[in-house]
Design a protein around this motif. Sequence first.
Motif, mmCIF file in Angstrom:
data_model
loop_
_atom_site.group_PDB
_atom_site.id
_atom_site.type_symbol
_atom_site.label_atom_id
_atom_site.label_comp_id
_atom_site.label_asym_id
_atom_site.label_seq_id
_atom_site.Cartn_x
_atom_site.Cartn_y
_atom_site.Cartn_z
ATOM 1 N N GLY A 165 57.977 76.859 86.088
ATOM 2 C CA GLY A 165 58.142 75.635 85.321
ATOM 3 C C GLY A 165 59.473 75.567 84.605
ATOM 4 O O GLY A 165 60.023 76.587 84.177
ATOM 5 N N GLY A 166 59.995 74.320 84.472
ATOM 6 C CA GLY A 166 61.356 74.122 83.970
ATOM 7 C C GLY A 166 61.544 74.380 82.482
ATOM 8 O O GLY A 166 62.662 74.609 82.034
ATOM 9 N N ASN A 320 39.754 82.017 88.861
ATOM 10 C CA ASN A 320 39.467 80.590 89.049
ATOM 11 C C ASN A 320 39.778 79.712 87.846
ATOM 12 O O ASN A 320 38.915 79.016 87.318
ATOM 13 C CB ASN A 320 37.989 80.402 89.454
ATOM 14 N N TYR A 321 41.031 79.746 87.443
ATOM 15 C CA TYR A 321 41.471 78.840 86.374
ATOM 16 C C TYR A 321 41.530 77.415 86.924
ATOM 17 O O TYR A 321 41.795 77.211 88.106
ATOM 18 C CB TYR A 321 42.865 79.242 85.870
ATOM 19 N N PRO A 322 41.317 76.430 86.042
ATOM 20 C CA PRO A 322 41.473 75.030 86.461
ATOM 21 C C PRO A 322 42.894 74.804 86.969
ATOM 22 O O PRO A 322 43.840 75.399 86.433
ATOM 23 C CB PRO A 322 41.243 74.246 85.166
ATOM 24 N N ARG A 323 43.017 73.943 87.938
ATOM 25 C CA ARG A 323 44.332 73.720 88.542
ATOM 26 C C ARG A 323 45.354 73.245 87.524
ATOM 27 O O ARG A 323 46.533 73.591 87.620
ATOM 28 C CB ARG A 323 44.207 72.729 89.692
ATOM 29 N N GLU A 324 44.905 72.468 86.533
ATOM 30 C CA GLU A 324 45.880 71.921 85.579
ATOM 31 C C GLU A 324 46.523 72.980 84.670
ATOM 32 O O GLU A 324 47.533 72.719 84.043
ATOM 33 C CB GLU A 324 45.279 70.782 84.732
ATOM 34 N N CYS A 325 45.936 74.196 84.631
ATOM 35 C CA CYS A 325 46.518 75.258 83.784
ATOM 36 C C CYS A 325 47.623 76.029 84.497
ATOM 37 O O CYS A 325 48.354 76.765 83.853
ATOM 38 C CB CYS A 325 45.494 76.332 83.425
ATOM 39 N N ALA A 327 50.388 77.146 88.002
ATOM 40 C CA ALA A 327 51.549 76.674 88.753
ATOM 41 C C ALA A 327 51.160 76.098 90.127
ATOM 42 O O ALA A 327 50.130 76.461 90.693
ATOM 43 C CB ALA A 327 52.542 77.816 88.927
ATOM 44 N N PHE A 328 52.043 75.223 90.649
ATOM 45 C CA PHE A 328 51.743 74.439 91.853
ATOM 46 C C PHE A 328 51.573 75.275 93.125
ATOM 47 O O PHE A 328 50.990 74.819 94.091
ATOM 48 C CB PHE A 328 52.854 73.410 92.100
ATOM 49 N N TYR A 329 52.093 76.513 93.126
ATOM 50 C CA TYR A 329 52.103 77.288 94.379
ATOM 51 C C TYR A 329 50.776 77.999 94.668
ATOM 52 O O TYR A 329 50.618 78.665 95.675
ATOM 53 C CB TYR A 329 53.246 78.321 94.346
ATOM 54 N N MET A 330 49.822 77.906 93.746
ATOM 55 C CA MET A 330 48.569 78.660 93.945
ATOM 56 C C MET A 330 47.659 77.959 94.949
ATOM 57 O O MET A 330 47.697 76.736 95.103
ATOM 58 C CB MET A 330 47.848 78.829 92.615
ATOM 59 N N LYS A 331 46.811 78.751 95.602
ATOM 60 C CA LYS A 331 45.925 78.191 96.619
ATOM 61 C C LYS A 331 44.659 77.644 95.971
ATOM 62 O O LYS A 331 44.025 78.304 95.160
ATOM 63 C CB LYS A 331 45.545 79.263 97.637
ATOM 64 N N ARG A 370 51.528 68.102 95.555
ATOM 65 C CA ARG A 370 51.455 68.590 94.166
ATOM 66 C C ARG A 370 52.811 68.535 93.489
ATOM 67 O O ARG A 370 52.929 68.164 92.324
ATOM 68 C CB ARG A 370 50.987 70.043 94.139
ATOM 69 N N MET A 371 53.839 68.937 94.244
ATOM 70 C CA MET A 371 55.186 68.928 93.648
ATOM 71 C C MET A 371 55.586 67.501 93.300
ATOM 72 O O MET A 371 56.127 67.240 92.220
ATOM 73 C CB MET A 371 56.197 69.561 94.619
ATOM 74 N N GLN A 372 55.272 66.572 94.202
ATOM 75 C CA GLN A 372 55.595 65.161 93.921
ATOM 76 C C GLN A 372 54.841 64.676 92.690
ATOM 77 O O GLN A 372 55.421 64.050 91.806
ATOM 78 C CB GLN A 372 55.264 64.290 95.137
ATOM 79 N N ALA A 373 53.557 65.018 92.613
ATOM 80 C CA ALA A 373 52.752 64.568 91.470
ATOM 81 C C ALA A 373 53.308 65.119 90.158
ATOM 82 O O ALA A 373 53.218 64.479 89.121
ATOM 83 C CB ALA A 373 51.300 65.001 91.657
ATOM 84 N N GLN A 374 53.898 66.329 90.221
ATOM 85 C CA GLN A 374 54.430 66.937 88.991
ATOM 86 C C GLN A 374 55.902 66.597 88.763
ATOM 87 O O GLN A 374 56.523 67.125 87.848
ATOM 88 C CB GLN A 374 54.252 68.461 89.041
#
Length: 430
Positions: A165-166, A320-325, A327-331, A370-374
């Motif tokens: 993250g930036g 199994n963290y929620p996706r919103e917590c 980084a985008f590269y996780m499966k 995901r990258m576009q959405a973020q």
Amino acid sequence: MTFSSAKQVLDAPSGQEVAVRGWIYRARSSGAIVFAVLRDGSGIVQVTVKKGGLPDAEFEAARSASIESSVEVRGAMHEDKRAPGGKELRAASFRVVGPAQTFPITEHQSEELLLDHRHLWIRSREQNAVMKVKAAALRGAREWLEESGFTEVTPPILTTNACEGGTTLFKLKYFDRDAYLSQSAQMYLEALIFSLGRVYSVTPSFRAEKSRTPRHLTEYWHLEAEAAWADNRKNMEVQEQLVTAMVQNVLSERKEELLLLRKDIEPLRDIRPPFKRMTYSQAVDRFRTQGHEMSWGCDLGAPEERALTAEETVPLFVTNYPRECKAFYMKEDPEDPRTYACADLLAPGGFGEIIGGSERETDLRKLVSRMQAQGIAMGPYEWYLDLRRYGSVPHSGFGLGVERVVKFVCGLEHIRDAVPFPRTVSRVYP
Ligand code: 4AD
Ligand code: MG
């Protein structure tokens, strides 16, 4: 003349002639006798210098030698119950090599003064012990990784893309363009598994984190590993074996140092696979039954991690963290697509996160959307996306904060004591 270390001469039989060199750690004199404690990298040894036992000029040199002067001493070892290690060196010759001005560090100094004089404070026995523990932890890690088929690689530190993250990037001028200091070698390790299969690296990582906490540095040592054909379950097995190898190697090589640093090393013996596992959702349920407010989707912070691990004696994986917590590269986990196939490893006793890891998303379309959405610009990541275009494979990896592990193993209150020259929001000197 061959010199022995302080540790070696304590093992020498009574009467044995020895020569040591080091620094004056403590000294006192009473009339015709000087008691000095000498320190070198290996430990300390008591030296007694008696008037008449050596030339007068050398006795005078010993009597007036200041703390932290470097000296060479020759003499014979003798039993003495009062001396540290039960033996003392009776000097037959004493030479000051580099006299010391009045040493600026005495007992009971403020934390700030010690940090300003870090280049001198690293001579202290505590700092010496922590550095030895760290080396033993890294040695244990490297040995285990090499035996397990991982190849050490050397990823770059200067990069053009963010991994985590930036907001925590250190930006720098790279000739006429911008570049950043690496936050994580992960993306480069992902590229390298296509050549080597299983890889690891030990590098500095940088985080422009404004958080002044006892567990954040702006520059820290990062041990990262990545493996092809590994799902997140396999990833966790690698992590628990690796952490075990690190802790057990410290116990076998550096027990004395641990004892110098902490009261109780017994719990470290129990650090063996399998570690505990709990999903993020189970953690949230637990908080709620304990009466804390916690909504599903919020990341676990230091207080939550402390609550989860305070009573534990072995490390705990939270999966199994929620996706919103994260980084985008996780499966995405196919069994629970609101979450990622990921895990943080939390150290027991309230210490909290020491590793972050996951299986990586291999689906190019999911990654791109995901990258576009973020709002992440695609340009700097084209090379990374290529890894999904040319023979992609399931793969996983993780990053372990070396100072976080050392803080836990040594029972340190603050992470800055797990590194000789700490870099934090308020400190880049010395
Ligand atoms: O959880 P993090 O941010 O994960 C990554 O960087 C992944 N890309 C690693 C990977 O999968 N290859 O960082 C990993 C670990 C954390 O668990 C923590 O131990 C340590 O790095 N860490 C820090 N240590 C000290 N100071 C900081 N500011 C740290 N930030 C992370
Ligand atoms: Mg993390």
